[in-house]
Structure formats: C-alpha cells, structure tokens
Design a protein around this motif. Sequence first.
Motif, PDB file in Angstrom:
ATOM      1  N   LEU A  18      70.440  38.392  -8.449  1.00 20.10           N
ATOM      2  CA  LEU A  18      71.708  37.534  -7.831  1.00 20.10           C
ATOM      3  C   LEU A  18      72.934  39.636  -7.741  1.00 20.10           C
ATOM      4  O   LEU A  18      72.011  40.715  -8.741  1.00 20.10           O
ATOM      5  CB  LEU A  18      72.387  37.157  -8.690  1.00 20.10           C
ATOM      6  N   TYR A  19      73.826  39.549  -6.997  1.00 18.68           N
ATOM      7  CA  TYR A  19      74.217  41.551  -6.674  1.00 18.68           C
ATOM      8  C   TYR A  19      75.533  41.562  -6.928  1.00 18.68           C
ATOM      9  O   TYR A  19      76.215  42.486  -7.381  1.00 18.68           O
ATOM     10  CB  TYR A  19      73.740  41.790  -5.389  1.00 18.68           C
ATOM     11  N   GLY A  20      76.891  40.390  -7.120  1.00 19.00           N
ATOM     12  CA  GLY A  20      78.008  40.509  -7.506  1.00 19.00           C
ATOM     13  C   GLY A  20      77.966  39.722  -8.695  1.00 19.00           C
ATOM     14  O   GLY A  20      79.647  39.410  -9.177  1.00 19.00           O
ATOM     15  N   CYS A  21      77.614  38.761  -9.696  1.00 16.91           N
ATOM     16  CA  CYS A  21      78.351  37.567 -10.815  1.00 16.91           C
ATOM     17  C   CYS A  21      78.718  39.240 -11.761  1.00 16.91           C
ATOM     18  O   CYS A  21      79.954  38.498 -12.079  1.00 16.91           O
ATOM     19  CB  CYS A  21      77.244  37.796 -11.367  1.00 16.91           C
ATOM     20  N   VAL A  22      78.150  40.126 -11.811  1.00 17.81           N
ATOM     21  CA  VAL A  22      78.486  40.894 -13.001  1.00 17.81           C
ATOM     22  C   VAL A  22      79.597  41.434 -12.652  1.00 17.81           C
ATOM     23  O   VAL A  22      80.972  41.895 -13.166  1.00 17.81           O
ATOM     24  CB  VAL A  22      77.758  41.501 -13.604  1.00 17.81           C
ATOM     25  N   ASN A  23      80.056  41.756 -11.898  1.00 15.80           N
ATOM     26  CA  ASN A  23      80.960  42.759 -10.922  1.00 15.80           C
ATOM     27  C   ASN A  23      82.328  41.191 -10.932  1.00 15.80           C
ATOM     28  O   ASN A  23      83.882  41.973 -10.772  1.00 15.80           O
ATOM     29  CB  ASN A  23      81.506  42.837  -9.334  1.00 15.80           C
ATOM     30  N   ASP A  24      82.126  40.452 -10.310  1.00 17.33           N
ATOM     31  CA  ASP A  24      83.106  39.210 -10.631  1.00 17.33           C
ATOM     32  C   ASP A  24      83.165  39.447 -12.186  1.00 17.33           C
ATOM     33  O   ASP A  24      84.775  38.730 -12.285  1.00 17.33           O
ATOM     34  CB  ASP A  24      81.876  38.161  -9.864  1.00 17.33           C
ATOM     35  N   ALA A  25      82.390  38.863 -13.130  1.00 18.39           N
ATOM     36  CA  ALA A  25      82.745  38.759 -14.591  1.00 18.39           C
ATOM     37  C   ALA A  25      83.894  39.799 -15.085  1.00 18.39           C
ATOM     38  O   ALA A  25      85.017  39.942 -15.683  1.00 18.39           O
ATOM     39  CB  ALA A  25      81.491  39.116 -15.343  1.00 18.39           C
TER      40      ALA A  25
END
Length: 324
Positions: A18-25
Amino acid sequence: MKIALIVGINFYEHGGSLYGCVNDAYSVKSMLERNDGGSVNFDCKLLTASSDREKIKRGALKDSIQKLFSTKAETALFYFAGHGHIEATGGYLLASDASRGDEGVSLSEILVMANSSPATNKIIILDSCHSGIAGDAPGKDDMANLTEGLTILTASTKEQYASEEDGSGVFTSLLVDALSGSAANLVGEITPGSVYAHIDQSLGAWEQRPVFKTNVRNFVSLRQVAPAIPLEELRQIYELFPTPGFEFPLDPTYEPEMKGRGEDMPLPIEENTRKFATLQKFNRLNLLVPIGAPHMWHAAMESKACKLTALGEHYRRLIKKSRI
C-alpha cells in the motif's frame, strides 16, 4: 491517562503493498497527541512498516494491541491502516508477514481484548478493507457484541474495500479533517460520534460507507480545539434568554451603525451595543434568528425581536444545568 496505539503498514512480503498507510498513521498521531493549543492529549505509540527493514510481524502487532487494552486508562484507542481480510471465520488485520488472509490478527480476538479491557473508554478505528465486520459476533450477522465503553469506527462495511486517494486513505483524510476541528461542537469538543457524522456526510451513497458502533453512557472526547465562541460569552445565552421560547426585544439603541438611522431614532447605547454584538455572534452560529426581519440589523432598526433556534435552546438548557 489517554493512550493510543497507531499502526500504519505499507509493506507486505507476500501481497500488494500500500502507499498511504504510513503517512496516515503519522497524520493521526500528530492530531491525537496534542490538543489545539499544544496541551497533551493522547500518549501515542506509533508502529509503521514502509519496507522489509521495518516490517511489522503478526506477533508484534498482536502483542502491542494486547498491551494497549490491558492498560488501565481513561481512554485506550487503537488505529490501524493496512490490509484487511474477511472470510467465513471473520475478519483479520494483516501484518507485513501474512502470506494468506487468515494469518492476520483476528478482529474477534481484538474485540475480546477490548471488551475485557480495564480502560474506561475503548476506541477502535480501522482504515482497512472489510473492516465493518469488527464488533460483530461470530456467526451472527449484524449483531454487535460491545461491552459498555467500547466504540468502533471503520472505513467501510464488511463487504467493501477501503480506498486510497492522493497518497492517503479516503477515510483517514476525513478523520484527520474531523480531528482538526471540522467535527467540533461549539465548545470545541470532538467526539467519536461527531467524527462519524462528519465522515458520513462527506462520503456519497455510491462511495465506501463508514460504520459506527458504540455502547457508551458518558461523553468521550477525542480532542479539544478552540471553541467557536468564548465560553464566557456562550454562557450569556441563559442570561439573555432566561426561559424557553423567550423573545429578546430589540430597538435602534442596540445597533451601533449610524448609517440608515432616521432623525427620530434614538442613538446607540453602549451597554446595548455590547449585548447586540453577542447576539449577532449567536446568530452567525445558528443559535438564534431575528423575528419578522431578514437580518439582525433590520430587527434592531425596526424594533423587532430575536429568539433562540432549536440548537440555541439546547445550549441554553446545558448552561442552565451547569454542564458548560
């Protein structure tokens, strides 16, 4: 004490990354750890996986969730962004090392941990596919099993996928927007219910639909932001409108503007203009409306009145009961 475990997983060894999960966290952590103004809010633990070097294994994820919900706290919050899976035995949150869907952390297990937690309030927020199954009793469709104090907010129903857009989860983007102040009430409190309402209103009928399940008796605050009106000014609503349905009489002495004032009209009175400024703020916040006039200016200049809206009556009652 308010604690939060925030997990974002982009890297998966055996499946699509996935691509956005770390930024989301990171975005969720930045919102939860401080209230507006800088005061401490949640004590956050962040787990992220962007590559093979920092992957999160199933055991580590499960142990962290277990530690969160075994802690005696005012509020224990778990946020997860990553892959989710569903099958006949229930739903799963997938760690980096999952080679198949049922090798994730079972949502049923997480529910057991949360239900038995000594924390006063337990909140589970999931931005993953099929996350709407969280809280359902195994084998019993649409029957949630939540002990008192538990709230679950998910990005989609159990049949739906959770979408990413512009490098972030659609659900989490709205969650962060809500926590930043879009979901605050007049006194600046943001609750799980108001967050859900904000997200629900922002997504169309054809898009992923958020799911909200709760069993709470008491008010739960996720974050505090600056109130839309100073509290000492809001409390004046009970002084100005002492009884339900009260109509506050106005006349030209309340309007400070000289333009448009006839020669026979009385001049502004300072005490009245101060009250009128507060009444105008109430009007802008939909707490009151002028009676028989299009605007508050006309109501004053034509010696009419104003009255509280249903929302204004709600806050008048809260102030009368010393709840604000």
